[in-house]
Design a protein around this motif. Structure first.
Motif, mmCIF file in Angstrom:
data_model
loop_
_atom_site.group_PDB
_atom_site.id
_atom_site.type_symbol
_atom_site.label_atom_id
_atom_site.label_comp_id
_atom_site.label_asym_id
_atom_site.label_seq_id
_atom_site.Cartn_x
_atom_site.Cartn_y
_atom_site.Cartn_z
ATOM 1 N N THR A 22 62.204 -8.827 -2.929
ATOM 2 C CA THR A 22 62.208 -7.419 -3.228
ATOM 3 C C THR A 22 63.515 -6.773 -2.539
ATOM 4 O O THR A 22 63.389 -5.525 -2.414
ATOM 5 C CB THR A 22 60.890 -6.761 -2.564
ATOM 6 O OG1 THR A 22 60.951 -7.357 -1.190
ATOM 7 C CG2 THR A 22 59.880 -7.365 -3.360
ATOM 8 N N ASN A 72 61.884 -13.802 -9.113
ATOM 9 C CA ASN A 72 61.130 -13.077 -9.798
ATOM 10 C C ASN A 72 60.707 -13.184 -11.378
ATOM 11 O O ASN A 72 59.768 -12.942 -11.774
ATOM 12 C CB ASN A 72 61.813 -11.497 -9.755
ATOM 13 C CG ASN A 72 61.811 -11.172 -8.197
ATOM 14 O OD1 ASN A 72 61.017 -11.719 -7.283
ATOM 15 N ND2 ASN A 72 62.657 -10.462 -8.049
ATOM 16 N N SER A 102 54.258 -5.670 -10.072
ATOM 17 C CA SER A 102 55.707 -5.508 -10.641
ATOM 18 C C SER A 102 55.933 -4.129 -9.919
ATOM 19 O O SER A 102 55.417 -3.605 -8.993
ATOM 20 C CB SER A 102 55.375 -5.176 -12.354
ATOM 21 O OG SER A 102 56.806 -5.138 -12.675
ATOM 22 N N THR A 103 56.801 -3.423 -10.401
ATOM 23 C CA THR A 103 57.739 -2.534 -9.830
ATOM 24 C C THR A 103 57.855 -1.164 -10.679
ATOM 25 O O THR A 103 58.037 -1.288 -11.872
ATOM 26 C CB THR A 103 58.811 -2.970 -8.995
ATOM 27 O OG1 THR A 103 59.741 -1.855 -8.617
ATOM 28 C CG2 THR A 103 59.677 -3.451 -10.220
ATOM 29 N N ASN A 104 57.984 0.041 -10.164
ATOM 30 C CA ASN A 104 58.610 1.291 -10.740
ATOM 31 C C ASN A 104 59.998 1.059 -11.251
ATOM 32 O O ASN A 104 60.445 1.871 -12.292
ATOM 33 C CB ASN A 104 58.556 2.446 -9.835
ATOM 34 C CG ASN A 104 59.471 2.397 -8.651
ATOM 35 O OD1 ASN A 104 59.420 1.212 -7.895
ATOM 36 N ND2 ASN A 104 60.268 3.066 -8.293
ATOM 37 N N GLU A 105 60.824 0.124 -10.790
ATOM 38 C CA GLU A 105 62.110 -0.064 -11.018
ATOM 39 C C GLU A 105 62.296 -0.866 -12.413
ATOM 40 O O GLU A 105 63.542 -1.152 -12.833
ATOM 41 C CB GLU A 105 62.798 -0.755 -9.801
ATOM 42 C CG GLU A 105 62.970 0.146 -8.665
ATOM 43 C CD GLU A 105 64.265 -0.172 -7.977
ATOM 44 O OE1 GLU A 105 65.208 -0.656 -8.226
ATOM 45 O OE2 GLU A 105 64.242 0.367 -6.777
ATOM 46 N N TYR A 116 67.092 -6.254 -9.794
ATOM 47 C CA TYR A 116 65.894 -6.150 -9.287
ATOM 48 C C TYR A 116 64.786 -5.946 -10.383
ATOM 49 O O TYR A 116 64.003 -6.673 -10.699
ATOM 50 C CB TYR A 116 65.762 -5.458 -7.937
ATOM 51 C CG TYR A 116 64.379 -5.171 -7.606
ATOM 52 C CD1 TYR A 116 63.532 -6.435 -7.145
ATOM 53 C CD2 TYR A 116 63.457 -4.056 -7.821
ATOM 54 C CE1 TYR A 116 62.075 -6.004 -6.978
ATOM 55 C CE2 TYR A 116 62.215 -4.014 -7.277
ATOM 56 C CZ TYR A 116 61.688 -5.113 -6.755
ATOM 57 O OH TYR A 116 60.296 -4.771 -6.422
ATOM 58 N N GLY A 117 65.003 -4.740 -10.944
ATOM 59 C CA GLY A 117 64.012 -4.316 -11.970
ATOM 60 C C GLY A 117 64.184 -5.077 -13.253
ATOM 61 O O GLY A 117 63.094 -5.642 -13.712
ATOM 62 N N LYS A 173 62.185 -8.384 -12.329
ATOM 63 C CA LYS A 173 60.538 -8.216 -12.093
ATOM 64 C C LYS A 173 60.016 -7.846 -13.707
ATOM 65 O O LYS A 173 58.974 -8.350 -13.817
ATOM 66 C CB LYS A 173 60.449 -6.872 -11.614
ATOM 67 C CG LYS A 173 60.614 -7.136 -10.068
ATOM 68 C CD LYS A 173 59.765 -8.212 -9.393
ATOM 69 C CE LYS A 173 58.154 -7.651 -9.398
ATOM 70 N NZ LYS A 173 57.294 -8.534 -8.557
ATOM 71 N N ARG A 191 51.851 -2.120 -11.660
ATOM 72 C CA ARG A 191 53.169 -1.438 -11.023
ATOM 73 C C ARG A 191 52.837 -0.614 -9.838
ATOM 74 O O ARG A 191 52.139 0.084 -9.714
ATOM 75 C CB ARG A 191 54.034 -0.772 -12.152
ATOM 76 C CG ARG A 191 54.412 -1.627 -13.464
ATOM 77 C CD ARG A 191 55.058 -0.915 -14.304
ATOM 78 N NE ARG A 191 55.300 -1.719 -15.465
ATOM 79 C CZ ARG A 191 55.230 -1.062 -16.681
ATOM 80 N NH1 ARG A 191 54.654 -0.103 -16.802
ATOM 81 N NH2 ARG A 191 55.595 -1.945 -17.952
ATOM 82 N N ALA A 233 55.306 1.329 -6.226
ATOM 83 C CA ALA A 233 56.215 1.760 -5.922
ATOM 84 C C ALA A 233 56.313 2.438 -4.490
ATOM 85 O O ALA A 233 55.541 2.575 -3.782
ATOM 86 C CB ALA A 233 56.550 2.991 -6.821
#
Length: 284
Positions: free
Chosen positions: A60, A76, A98-101, A123-124, A127, A145, A147
């Motif tokens: 991360t 990832n 997961s992620t906002n990115e 990074y995004g 992921k 997701r 954040a």
């Protein structure tokens, strides 16, 4: 249920263990028990004999991902593929954090769960590769997701408090044009505890209610701890870093809310977190 948790020593992993331990049998997997870049991960996941695997482990460090995109993808992307294949071996449901990115940050409203992702940094992108692996390999999956997580020992809140303990003469400088959804790990864990008891598989956005900039987030942190420190707004382009964060990525919790899984305002979650911190962490 028997639940395996990867990234058990991370800030979300610790919140998950604290939240789930009373009702479930947990198999915590930290870095010492799981090396995501190695295909042996498939066997390690299968050996847990879990009913559900919550895959919270990830690389991360977004700037580190920008410096070494290959490592980001191996951890990832490929690492998540190995976890997914392990779940297939034992017919376990998979929760992928997961992620906002995964979004580009060019929207004019909070992102919905089914909005097309378009990651703009390594990074995004890594992921998002993990999301694609989960969807292609595991029928019974939840992609969740999150954040701007806070709740452990390393996060934006703790960084602001550390900087506030010895602020420069001009005060603190915080980015005012990066907008997102601050999210408390223990609130995510509580939401996941409910989600895994359902069979409503798919993609979810689990974030605290409300949106803000990094500047507004920092201002609220300082206000909550009673510090009157000058705060200077700056632009993303003025903050030199290796990664390029998406400028606008608030997430809308539509799918979870339809199941009755909602989240309190981020300001209330922040107050809860600050109230749990040891006194020596809080600046005076």
């Amino acid at each position: 249920m028997r639940i395996a948790i990867t990234g058990a020593n991370g800030q979300l992993g610790r919140a998950l263990i604290a939240t789930l331990a009373d009702q479930h049998t947990l198999v915590p997997l930290g870095h010492d028990q799981l090396e995501l870049t190695d295909p042996v991960t498939v066997e390690q996941i299968a050996a847990t004999d879990a009913d559900v695997v919550i895959h919270a482990a990830a690389y991360t460090n977004v700037d580190g991902c920008a410096r070494d995109p290959g490592l980001a993808y191996r951890v990832n992307g490929l690492g998540t593929r190995y976890v997914a294949l392990g779940c297939r071996r034992i017919d376990a449901a998979l929760v992928y954090i997961s992620t906002n990115e995964v979004f580009a940050g060019d929207a004019r409203r909070p992102y919905f769960e089914d909005d097309p992702p378009r990651a703009i940094n390594p990074y995004g992108q890594s992921k998002l590769a993990g999301e694609q692996a989960v969807r292609s390999l595991v029928a019974r999956h939840f992609i969740v997701r999150v954040a701007w997580l806070f709740g452990g020992e390393r996060n934006f809140v703790r960084t602001v408090l550390r900087l506030a303990a010895n602020p420069p003469a001009h005060g603190l400088r915080m980015v005012a044009d990066e907008i997102g959804s601050p999210t408390y790990t223990f609130d995510v864990a509580a939401g996941l505890a409910r989600l895994i008891t359902t069979d409503y598989y798919g993609t979810y956005h689990f974030v605290n209610d409300g949106i803000c900039s990094r500047y507004e987030f920092a201002a609220e942190i300082l206000r909550r701890v009673g510090l009157n420190i000058p705060l200077q707004p700056i632009r993303l382009c003025d903050f030199q870093r290796d990664s390029t964060p998406p400028p606008y990525t608030p997430l809308a919790n539509l799918a979870g809310a339809s199941l009755g899984i909602t989240f309190r305002p981020w300001q209330d979650a922040l107050a809860d977190y600050l109230g749990r911190l040891p006194n020596e962490v809080l600046p005076t």
